[in-house]
Design an enzyme around this catalytic site. Structure first.
Site, PDB file in Angstrom:
ATOM      1  N   HIS A 251       5.482  69.323 -32.027  1.00 46.87           N
ATOM      2  CA  HIS A 251       5.961  68.937 -30.067  1.00 46.87           C
ATOM      3  C   HIS A 251       6.015  67.093 -29.783  1.00 46.87           C
ATOM      4  O   HIS A 251       5.736  66.380 -29.272  1.00 46.87           O
ATOM      5  CB  HIS A 251       4.625  69.371 -29.182  1.00 46.87           C
ATOM      6  CG  HIS A 251       4.315  71.004 -28.907  1.00 46.87           C
ATOM      7  ND1 HIS A 251       3.695  71.590 -28.686  1.00 46.87           N
ATOM      8  CD2 HIS A 251       5.464  71.750 -29.514  1.00 46.87           C
ATOM      9  CE1 HIS A 251       4.456  72.385 -28.736  1.00 46.87           C
ATOM     10  NE2 HIS A 251       4.981  72.847 -29.286  1.00 46.87           N
TER      11      HIS A 251
ATOM     12  N   PHE B  34      -5.268  71.202 -22.910  1.00 47.87           N
ATOM     13  CA  PHE B  34      -4.736  71.399 -21.905  1.00 47.87           C
ATOM     14  C   PHE B  34      -4.713  73.046 -20.988  1.00 47.87           C
ATOM     15  O   PHE B  34      -4.952  72.751 -19.344  1.00 47.87           O
ATOM     16  CB  PHE B  34      -2.760  71.803 -22.565  1.00 47.87           C
ATOM     17  CG  PHE B  34      -2.188  71.133 -22.709  1.00 47.87           C
ATOM     18  CD1 PHE B  34      -2.637  70.710 -23.938  1.00 47.87           C
ATOM     19  CD2 PHE B  34      -1.655  69.731 -21.700  1.00 47.87           C
ATOM     20  CE1 PHE B  34      -1.317  69.087 -24.446  1.00 47.87           C
ATOM     21  CE2 PHE B  34      -0.714  69.257 -22.928  1.00 47.87           C
ATOM     22  CZ  PHE B  34      -0.455  68.252 -23.695  1.00 47.87           C
TER      23      PHE B  34
ATOM     24  N   ASN C  13     -12.197  77.973 -33.603  1.00 48.00           N
ATOM     25  CA  ASN C  13     -11.335  77.386 -32.571  1.00 48.00           C
ATOM     26  C   ASN C  13     -12.804  77.796 -30.797  1.00 48.00           C
ATOM     27  O   ASN C  13     -13.509  78.711 -31.030  1.00 48.00           O
ATOM     28  CB  ASN C  13     -10.066  78.385 -31.098  1.00 48.00           C
ATOM     29  CG  ASN C  13      -9.556  77.566 -29.998  1.00 48.00           C
ATOM     30  OD1 ASN C  13      -9.157  76.509 -30.506  1.00 48.00           O
ATOM     31  ND2 ASN C  13      -9.292  78.456 -29.036  1.00 48.00           N
TER      32      ASN C  13
ATOM     33  N   ASP D 249      -0.708  62.933 -31.199  1.00 49.45           N
ATOM     34  CA  ASP D 249      -1.662  61.604 -30.889  1.00 49.45           C
ATOM     35  C   ASP D 249      -1.188  61.573 -31.939  1.00 49.45           C
ATOM     36  O   ASP D 249      -2.316  60.126 -31.834  1.00 49.45           O
ATOM     37  CB  ASP D 249      -2.986  62.438 -30.365  1.00 49.45           C
ATOM     38  CG  ASP D 249      -3.774  63.535 -31.124  1.00 49.45           C
ATOM     39  OD1 ASP D 249      -4.735  64.169 -30.525  1.00 49.45           O
ATOM     40  OD2 ASP D 249      -3.461  63.123 -31.716  1.00 49.45           O
TER      41      ASP D 249
HETATM   42  N1  APR Z   1     -13.493  72.578 -31.577  1.00 51.96           N
HETATM   43  C1  APR Z   1     -12.983  73.825 -30.897  1.00 51.96           C
HETATM   44  N2  APR Z   1     -11.592  74.232 -29.907  1.00 51.96           N
HETATM   45  C2  APR Z   1     -11.593  73.225 -29.406  1.00 51.96           C
HETATM   46  C3  APR Z   1     -12.407  72.163 -28.798  1.00 51.96           C
HETATM   47  C4  APR Z   1     -13.376  72.361 -29.702  1.00 51.96           C
HETATM   48  N3  APR Z   1     -13.859  70.626 -29.738  1.00 51.96           N
HETATM   49  N4  APR Z   1     -11.892  72.402 -27.731  1.00 51.96           N
HETATM   50  C5  APR Z   1     -10.987  72.986 -26.850  1.00 51.96           C
HETATM   51  N5  APR Z   1     -10.458  73.846 -27.829  1.00 51.96           N
HETATM   52  C6  APR Z   1     -10.501  74.917 -27.787  1.00 51.96           C
HETATM   53  C7  APR Z   1     -10.185  75.414 -26.758  1.00 51.96           C
HETATM   54  O1  APR Z   1     -10.745  76.376 -26.344  1.00 51.96           O
HETATM   55  C8  APR Z   1      -8.313  76.175 -26.332  1.00 51.96           C
HETATM   56  O2  APR Z   1      -8.461  77.429 -27.406  1.00 51.96           O
HETATM   57  O3  APR Z   1      -8.982  74.580 -28.757  1.00 51.96           O
HETATM   58  C9  APR Z   1      -7.486  75.602 -27.918  1.00 51.96           C
HETATM   59  C10 APR Z   1      -6.667  74.262 -27.243  1.00 51.96           C
HETATM   60  O4  APR Z   1      -6.241  75.013 -26.353  1.00 51.96           O
HETATM   61  P1  APR Z   1      -4.182  73.877 -25.002  1.00 51.96           P
HETATM   62  O5  APR Z   1      -5.154  73.134 -24.337  1.00 51.96           O
HETATM   63  O6  APR Z   1      -3.428  75.590 -24.949  1.00 51.96           O
HETATM   64  O7  APR Z   1      -3.953  73.586 -26.295  1.00 51.96           O
HETATM   65  P2  APR Z   1      -2.746  73.688 -27.275  1.00 51.96           P
HETATM   66  O8  APR Z   1      -2.787  75.049 -27.428  1.00 51.96           O
HETATM   67  O9  APR Z   1      -2.601  72.622 -28.373  1.00 51.96           O
HETATM   68  O10 APR Z   1      -1.296  73.586 -26.206  1.00 51.96           O
HETATM   69  C11 APR Z   1      -0.060  74.082 -27.278  1.00 51.96           C
HETATM   70  O11 APR Z   1       0.589  73.608 -25.588  1.00 51.96           O
HETATM   71  O12 APR Z   1       1.146  72.136 -22.919  1.00 51.96           O
HETATM   72  C12 APR Z   1       1.711  72.726 -24.500  1.00 51.96           C
HETATM   73  O13 APR Z   1       3.109  70.608 -25.659  1.00 51.96           O
HETATM   74  C13 APR Z   1       1.369  71.446 -24.987  1.00 51.96           C
HETATM   75  O14 APR Z   1       1.257  71.258 -27.685  1.00 51.96           O
HETATM   76  C14 APR Z   1       0.155  71.552 -26.675  1.00 51.96           C
HETATM   77  C15 APR Z   1       0.910  73.192 -26.256  1.00 51.96           C
END
Ligand code: APR
Length: 272
Positions: free
Chosen positions: A122, A34, A222, A105
């Site tokens: 979620h 996201f 992360n 997913d």
């Molecule tokens: N390996 C490790 N980390 C990764 C990778 C990867 N291959 N790809 C992306 N990331 C990291 C990104 O750097 C980011 O910090 O994963 C994190 C994803 O963060 P978000 O996109 O904010 O996703 P998430 O934390 O799951 O969001 C929480 O927000 O929009 C709502 O409901 C939605 O469940 C989601 C919630």
């Protein structure tokens, strides 16, 4: 590499390992996250994903389903990646208590983790329900209707009610049972590993804090820094698939009957 070995040791010593995942664990399966630069919120307006707008406005529902059609097309064809598979193997080794996921997913279940060990904060994108009569639909069925040009799928007549995927939109009430169970498992964990989350959405992002408060060892895996990095006992900035696969290999190398024998063909000696 040292942190990965340390994490493997911590996992082996743990009695209740809980893993908390976000969208970053699925990007290597082709599903965008996201908040990364090419993430979904760079392409869609999050306000179209608010519960209030979805219920109140046909236009918002139309934009939601347009985006949903694209997003679900990636989810439907996505395969578990090395991170999902490593977590499923940890369960098979008897080392996993639960996975708390923000993802919708279904990839943890597809990777082989027992469904009863996956707590979906979620919701899950593979199910759709009518908000008026409760009639269930499969998401594949709705995807076919979208691909055949239906802009705002609705429930069958005479109901005609608003139908919505079983995912939690912004402003929508969190699932009570899952949220309470996630907090209970987080507080009961002795090791809590965050994998692939920016930790900015609440109450999900409280889970690592609940674990830490209850005395767990906190690890964060992360790509980018998170607001809780300073509280992590183990911090690994890297790709979820690579890191979790390395961790799994190191865990297995430390389990005698799983460790590769030192010379080809000779069976490892039984554990003393
Ligand atoms: N390996 C490790 N980390 C990764 C990778 C990867 N291959 N790809 C992306 N990331 C990291 C990104 O750097 C980011 O910090 O994963 C994190 C994803 O963060 P978000 O996109 O904010 O996703 P998430 O934390 O799951 O969001 C929480 O927000 O929009 C709502 O409901 C939605 O469940 C989601 C919630």
């Amino acid at each position: 590499m040292e942190s990965i070995g340390h994490l493997a040791d911590v996992i082996l010593a743990s009695k209740r390992l809980v893993i908390f995942t976000g969208a970053g664990v699925s990007t290597e399966s082709g599903i965008p996250d996201f908040r990364s630069p090419k993430g979904l919120w760079a392409r869609y307006d999050p306000s179209d994903f608010s519960y209030q707008n979805f219920i109140a406005s046909r236009d918002a529902r139309m934009r939601y389903w347009q985006a949903g059609r694209e997003i679900y097309a990636t989810i439907r064809h996505a395969k578990p990646n090395a991170a999902h598979l490593a977590m499923a193997e940890l369960e098979r080794l008897g080392l996993l208590d639960a996975i708390i996921t923000q993802n919708v997913d279904n990839l943890h279940q597809t990777a082989g983790v027992s469904p009863e060990r996956v707590i979906e904060l979620h919701g899950n994108a593979t199910r759709v329900r009518c908000l008026s009569c409760g009639r269930p639909f499969s998401r594949d069925e709705i995807q076919a209707r979208l691909e055949h040009g239906e802009a705002i799928p609705a429930c069958a007549l005479p109901c005609g009610g608003i139908i919505k995927p079983a995912t939690i939109l912004f402003g929508e009430a969190m699932p009570v049972r899952e949220t309470m169970e996630a907090e209970r498992r987080a507080r009961g964990a002795d090791t809590f590993i965050v994998v692939g989350s920016s930790l900015v959405v609440f109450p999900a992002a409280m889970m690592p804090l609940h674990a830490k408060e209850a005395g767990a060892t906190l690890a964060i895996v992360n790509l980018e820094p998170t607001p809780y990095d300073d509280q992590a006992d183990i911090l690994i900035h890297g790709k979820a698939g690579e890191v979790m696969d390395w961790v799994l290999q190191m865990v297995k190398a430390r389990i005698p009957h799983l460790a590769p024998s030192t010379s080809a063909g000779r069976q490892p000696t039984a554990r003393a």
